[in-house]
Motif scaffolding. Structure first.
Motif, PDB file in Angstrom:
ATOM      1  N   LYS A   1       0.871  -1.170  -0.173  1.00  0.00           N
ATOM      2  CA  LYS A   1      -0.227   0.131  -0.107  1.00  0.00           C
ATOM      3  C   LYS A   1       0.936   1.048  -0.097  1.00  0.00           C
ATOM      4  N   CYS A   2       0.345   2.245  -0.689  1.00  0.00           N
ATOM      5  CA  CYS A   2       1.227   3.492  -0.815  1.00  0.00           C
ATOM      6  C   CYS A   2       0.448   4.692  -0.133  1.00  0.00           C
ATOM      7  N   THR A   3       1.197   5.543   0.515  1.00  0.00           N
ATOM      8  CA  THR A   3       0.366   6.894   0.581  1.00  0.00           C
ATOM      9  C   THR A   3       0.249   7.953  -0.194  1.00  0.00           C
ATOM     10  N   ALA A   4       0.906   7.742  -1.472  1.00  0.00           N
ATOM     11  CA  ALA A   4       1.047   8.781  -2.597  1.00  0.00           C
ATOM     12  C   ALA A   4       0.940   8.010  -3.796  1.00  0.00           C
ATOM     13  N   PRO A   5       0.191   8.422  -4.684  1.00  0.00           N
ATOM     14  CA  PRO A   5       0.323   7.843  -6.089  1.00  0.00           C
ATOM     15  C   PRO A   5       1.753   7.584  -6.877  1.00  0.00           C
ATOM     16  N   TYR A   6       1.938   6.888  -7.648  1.00  0.00           N
ATOM     17  CA  TYR A   6       3.116   6.455  -8.369  1.00  0.00           C
ATOM     18  C   TYR A   6       3.240   7.606  -9.501  1.00  0.00           C
ATOM     19  N   ALA A   7       4.402   8.412  -9.219  1.00  0.00           N
ATOM     20  CA  ALA A   7       4.628   9.426 -10.050  1.00  0.00           C
ATOM     21  C   ALA A   7       5.969   9.079 -10.955  1.00  0.00           C
ATOM     22  N   PRO A   8       5.946   8.444 -12.256  1.00  0.00           N
ATOM     23  CA  PRO A   8       7.257   8.099 -12.675  1.00  0.00           C
ATOM     24  C   PRO A   8       8.246   9.245 -12.976  1.00  0.00           C
ATOM     25  N   GLU A   9       7.651  10.291 -13.205  1.00  0.00           N
ATOM     26  CA  GLU A   9       8.677  11.498 -13.352  1.00  0.00           C
ATOM     27  C   GLU A   9       9.627  11.798 -11.978  1.00  0.00           C
ATOM     28  N   ALA A  10       8.928  11.533 -10.917  1.00  0.00           N
ATOM     29  CA  ALA A  10       9.548  11.814  -9.570  1.00  0.00           C
ATOM     30  C   ALA A  10      10.354  10.569  -9.211  1.00  0.00           C
ATOM     31  N   GLU A  11      10.345   9.540  -9.807  1.00  0.00           N
ATOM     32  CA  GLU A  11      10.813   8.293  -9.147  1.00  0.00           C
ATOM     33  C   GLU A  11      12.547   8.319  -9.462  1.00  0.00           C
ATOM     34  N   HIS A  12      13.112   7.796  -8.225  1.00  0.00           N
ATOM     35  CA  HIS A  12      14.530   7.712  -8.374  1.00  0.00           C
ATOM     36  C   HIS A  12      14.914   6.259  -8.048  1.00  0.00           C
ATOM     37  N   THR A  13      16.142   5.965  -8.908  1.00  0.00           N
ATOM     38  CA  THR A  13      16.753   4.495  -8.554  1.00  0.00           C
ATOM     39  C   THR A  13      18.090   4.552  -7.871  1.00  0.00           C
ATOM     40  N   ILE A  14      18.273   4.077  -6.861  1.00  0.00           N
ATOM     41  CA  ILE A  14      19.650   4.086  -6.152  1.00  0.00           C
ATOM     42  C   ILE A  14      20.212   2.514  -6.736  1.00  0.00           C
ATOM     43  N   ALA A  15      21.416   2.631  -7.169  1.00  0.00           N
ATOM     44  CA  ALA A  15      22.205   1.262  -7.452  1.00  0.00           C
ATOM     45  C   ALA A  15      22.026   0.345  -6.269  1.00  0.00           C
ATOM     46  N   TRP A  16      21.496  -0.892  -6.488  1.00  0.00           N
ATOM     47  CA  TRP A  16      21.500  -1.894  -5.496  1.00  0.00           C
ATOM     48  C   TRP A  16      22.858  -2.220  -4.996  1.00  0.00           C
ATOM     49  N   ASP A  17      23.889  -2.108  -5.735  1.00  0.00           N
ATOM     50  CA  ASP A  17      25.072  -2.612  -5.295  1.00  0.00           C
ATOM     51  C   ASP A  17      25.906  -1.465  -5.156  1.00  0.00           C
ATOM     52  N   ASP A  18      25.626  -0.465  -4.620  1.00  0.00           N
ATOM     53  CA  ASP A  18      26.264   1.003  -4.389  1.00  0.00           C
ATOM     54  C   ASP A  18      27.463   0.509  -3.136  1.00  0.00           C
ATOM     55  N   PRO A  19      28.481   0.477  -3.753  1.00  0.00           N
ATOM     56  CA  PRO A  19      29.662   0.101  -2.503  1.00  0.00           C
ATOM     57  C   PRO A  19      29.627   1.059  -1.377  1.00  0.00           C
ATOM     58  N   ASP A  20      29.023   2.175  -1.282  1.00  0.00           N
ATOM     59  CA  ASP A  20      29.136   3.012  -0.112  1.00  0.00           C
ATOM     60  C   ASP A  20      27.823   2.751   0.763  1.00  0.00           C
ATOM     61  N   LEU A  21      26.804   1.865   0.307  1.00  0.00           N
ATOM     62  CA  LEU A  21      25.913   1.244   0.945  1.00  0.00           C
ATOM     63  C   LEU A  21      26.258  -0.112   1.614  1.00  0.00           C
TER      64      LEU A  21
END
Length: 181
Positions: A131-151
């Motif tokens: 469930k989401c508290t706000a609708p999906y907005a593809p223009e506002a979506e960001h993706t962080i690298a799943w394998d970011d070595p800093d994380l």
């Protein structure tokens, strides 16, 4: 319902009361009063359902502007679910927490606004509901690298390389992402 922190402030592991007998089980996955008593006064804008095979990795996603809080659970199968604090003003910025959600443990996870979210499926035929508290907005979506070595997220070994969408393959390091101030 039992609400427990999951390693960083904000996200909560929610364990509903499950009533079971020889016929099966019953549990409430959403009750406004119960959640309000746990400090979660939520209104929903959207329900989502994804189905995945073993080894699919979805995320790490967040929306900015228009952040979404998410209540996530698994109705069939299992996932390793991850949240990352993407609020630069937070003393926990860049920290992550992971928890296994499955149809057998019946846990849910509250992902507050200001957190990136992703999961890795641990079994075939996994159904992931949220469930989401706000609708999906593809223009506002960001993706962080799943394998970011800093994380340095400690994803479990599922016996194969993660299966990623094009969007998830193109994820940026946290340091280059449009995080919250």
């Amino acid at each position: 319902m039992k609400a427990s922190p999951c390693g960083i402030p904000g996200p909560l592991i929610l364990e509903p009361t499950v009533f079971g007998d020889e016929r099966g089980f019953f549990m409430e996955t959403w009750n406004a009063q119960t959640f309000a008593e746990a400090g979660l006064n939520l209104q929903w804008a959207q329900d989502n359902h994804s189905h995945s095979q073993k080894g699919v990795l979805r995320g790490l996603h967040f929306q900015n502007p228009g952040p979404q809080g998410k209540l996530v659970r698994v109705s069939r199968g299992a996932v390793f679910d991850v949240v990352v604090d993407v609020r630069r003003s937070s003393k926990h910025f860049g920290e992550w927490a992971g928890v296994e959600l499955s149809s057998s443990n019946k846990r849910m996870l509250w992902v507050p606004e200001g957190f990136a979210h992703g999961f890795l499926t641990l079994s075939d035929d996994t159904d992931f509901l949220y469930k989401c508290t706000a609708p999906y907005a593809p223009e506002a979506e960001h993706t962080i690298a799943w394998d970011d070595p800093d994380l340095a997220i400690d994803w479990p070994d599922v016996g194969c390389d993660p299966i990623l969408s094009e969007k998830d393959r193109a994820g940026l390091p946290l340091a280059q992402s449009a995080v919250f101030e």
